[in-house]
Design a protein around this motif. Structure first.
Motif, PDB file in Angstrom:
ATOM      1  N   ALA A   1       1.840   6.677  -6.743  1.00 43.02           N
ATOM      2  CA  ALA A   1       0.784   7.608  -7.162  1.00 43.02           C
ATOM      3  C   ALA A   1       1.213   9.046  -6.888  1.00 43.02           C
ATOM      4  O   ALA A   1       0.994   9.940  -7.722  1.00 43.02           O
ATOM      5  CB  ALA A   1      -0.520   7.293  -6.438  1.00 43.02           C
ATOM      6  N   ARG A   2       1.840   9.287  -5.748  1.00 45.54           N
ATOM      7  CA  ARG A   2       2.294  10.629  -5.391  1.00 45.54           C
ATOM      8  C   ARG A   2       3.367  11.103  -6.376  1.00 45.54           C
ATOM      9  O   ARG A   2       3.353  12.249  -6.824  1.00 45.54           O
ATOM     10  CB  ARG A   2       2.845  10.617  -3.961  1.00 45.54           C
ATOM     11  CG  ARG A   2       3.275  11.943  -3.459  1.00 45.54           C
ATOM     12  CD  ARG A   2       2.069  12.826  -3.167  1.00 45.54           C
ATOM     13  NE  ARG A   2       2.530  14.076  -2.628  1.00 45.54           N
ATOM     14  CZ  ARG A   2       2.239  15.254  -3.139  1.00 45.54           C
ATOM     15  NH1 ARG A   2       1.420  15.342  -4.149  1.00 45.54           N
ATOM     16  NH2 ARG A   2       2.710  16.345  -2.615  1.00 45.54           N
TER      17      ARG A   2
ATOM     18  N   ARG B   1       0.838  -1.204   0.000  1.00 43.35           N
ATOM     19  CA  ARG B   1       0.000   0.000   0.000  1.00 43.35           C
ATOM     20  C   ARG B   1       0.870   1.250   0.000  1.00 43.35           C
ATOM     21  O   ARG B   1       0.601   2.208  -0.720  1.00 43.35           O
ATOM     22  CB  ARG B   1      -0.924   0.012   1.219  1.00 43.35           C
ATOM     23  CG  ARG B   1      -2.304  -0.490   0.963  1.00 43.35           C
ATOM     24  CD  ARG B   1      -3.277  -0.128   2.078  1.00 43.35           C
ATOM     25  NE  ARG B   1      -2.705  -0.147   3.402  1.00 43.35           N
ATOM     26  CZ  ARG B   1      -2.865  -1.132   4.303  1.00 43.35           C
ATOM     27  NH1 ARG B   1      -3.619  -2.159   4.018  1.00 43.35           N
ATOM     28  NH2 ARG B   1      -2.303  -1.059   5.482  1.00 43.35           N
ATOM     29  N   ALA B   2       1.911   1.233   0.832  1.00 47.44           N
ATOM     30  CA  ALA B   2       2.813   2.389   0.896  1.00 47.44           C
ATOM     31  C   ALA B   2       3.497   2.594  -0.453  1.00 47.44           C
ATOM     32  O   ALA B   2       3.626   3.733  -0.929  1.00 47.44           O
ATOM     33  CB  ALA B   2       3.844   2.202   2.003  1.00 47.44           C
TER      34      ALA B   2
ATOM     35  N   ARG C   1       2.351   1.717  -3.413  1.00 47.57           N
ATOM     36  CA  ARG C   1       1.354   2.244  -4.357  1.00 47.57           C
ATOM     37  C   ARG C   1       1.102   3.724  -4.108  1.00 47.57           C
ATOM     38  O   ARG C   1       0.991   4.521  -5.048  1.00 47.57           O
ATOM     39  CB  ARG C   1       0.051   1.454  -4.254  1.00 47.57           C
ATOM     40  CG  ARG C   1       0.095   0.085  -4.889  1.00 47.57           C
ATOM     41  CD  ARG C   1      -1.280  -0.547  -5.028  1.00 47.57           C
ATOM     42  NE  ARG C   1      -2.016  -0.610  -3.788  1.00 47.57           N
ATOM     43  CZ  ARG C   1      -2.002  -1.644  -2.938  1.00 47.57           C
ATOM     44  NH1 ARG C   1      -1.266  -2.704  -3.211  1.00 47.57           N
ATOM     45  NH2 ARG C   1      -2.716  -1.620  -1.833  1.00 47.57           N
ATOM     46  N   TYR C   2       1.017   4.102  -2.818  1.00 50.88           N
ATOM     47  CA  TYR C   2       0.794   5.504  -2.467  1.00 50.88           C
ATOM     48  C   TYR C   2       1.942   6.370  -2.984  1.00 50.88           C
ATOM     49  O   TYR C   2       1.722   7.406  -3.612  1.00 50.88           O
ATOM     50  CB  TYR C   2       0.672   5.663  -0.949  1.00 50.88           C
ATOM     51  CG  TYR C   2       0.705   7.090  -0.499  1.00 50.88           C
ATOM     52  CD1 TYR C   2      -0.427   7.897  -0.619  1.00 50.88           C
ATOM     53  CD2 TYR C   2       1.864   7.660   0.010  1.00 50.88           C
ATOM     54  CE1 TYR C   2      -0.402   9.222  -0.230  1.00 50.88           C
ATOM     55  CE2 TYR C   2       1.903   8.979   0.406  1.00 50.88           C
ATOM     56  CZ  TYR C   2       0.775   9.753   0.287  1.00 50.88           C
ATOM     57  OH  TYR C   2       0.804  11.064   0.668  1.00 50.88           O
TER      58      TYR C   2
END
Length: 140
Positions: free
Chosen positions: A68-69, A61-62, A64-65
């Motif tokens: 995306a950022r 998740r981190a 992917r975050y």
């Protein structure tokens, strides 16, 4: 090239370095790469840590975050670059128009019947002032 070879030769010796443990006169325990009087070698083995499913999910998740950022930041940088390029082109156009006015001559527009409608000196001066204001405001 020589330095690369030197590093390659030194890496195994660094990995094989021993750690020594000893206790001083005040009862404090110390660790060092150099043996001291009364020091005993310590076996250091790498520790393998298994991550559970929840930890792996958090890491994914981190990742992917952050991906995306990073994409958002790249898009924002692209928009800024596009806006800067558009502004530069507009400023070049304004400067070109100002140069034409400064060269002088007769200026006209063609009306719907295809006839030339010449601008008066007042209209040209008003246009010159508006160009100067736009250049001062937008093209510093």
């Amino acid at each position: 090239m020589r330095y690369t070879l030197l590093y390659v030769l030194l890496i195994p010796s660094l990995a094989a370095a021993e750690i020594y443990r000893w206790t001083d006169a005040e009862g404090r325990v110390h660790f060092s790469e150099r043996p001291q009087a009364g020091a005993a070698p310590v076996q250091v083995r790498p520790q393998v840590v298994e991550r559970d499913a929840a930890t792996r999910e958090r890491e994914e998740r981190a990742a992917r975050y952050f991906d995306a950022r990073r994409d958002e930041q790249a898009q924002a940088a692209s928009r800024v670059a596009d806006a800067r390029e558009k502004r530069q082109k507009a400023c070049e156009n304004l400067r070109s128009q100002k140069e034409q006015l400064d060269r002088g001559g007769s200026f006209f527009r063609v009306d719907e019947r295809g006839e030339r409608q010449y601008y008066s000196d007042e209209q040209i001066e008003m246009f010159r002032r508006s160009l100067a204001e736009a250049l001062n405001r937008d093209c510093r």
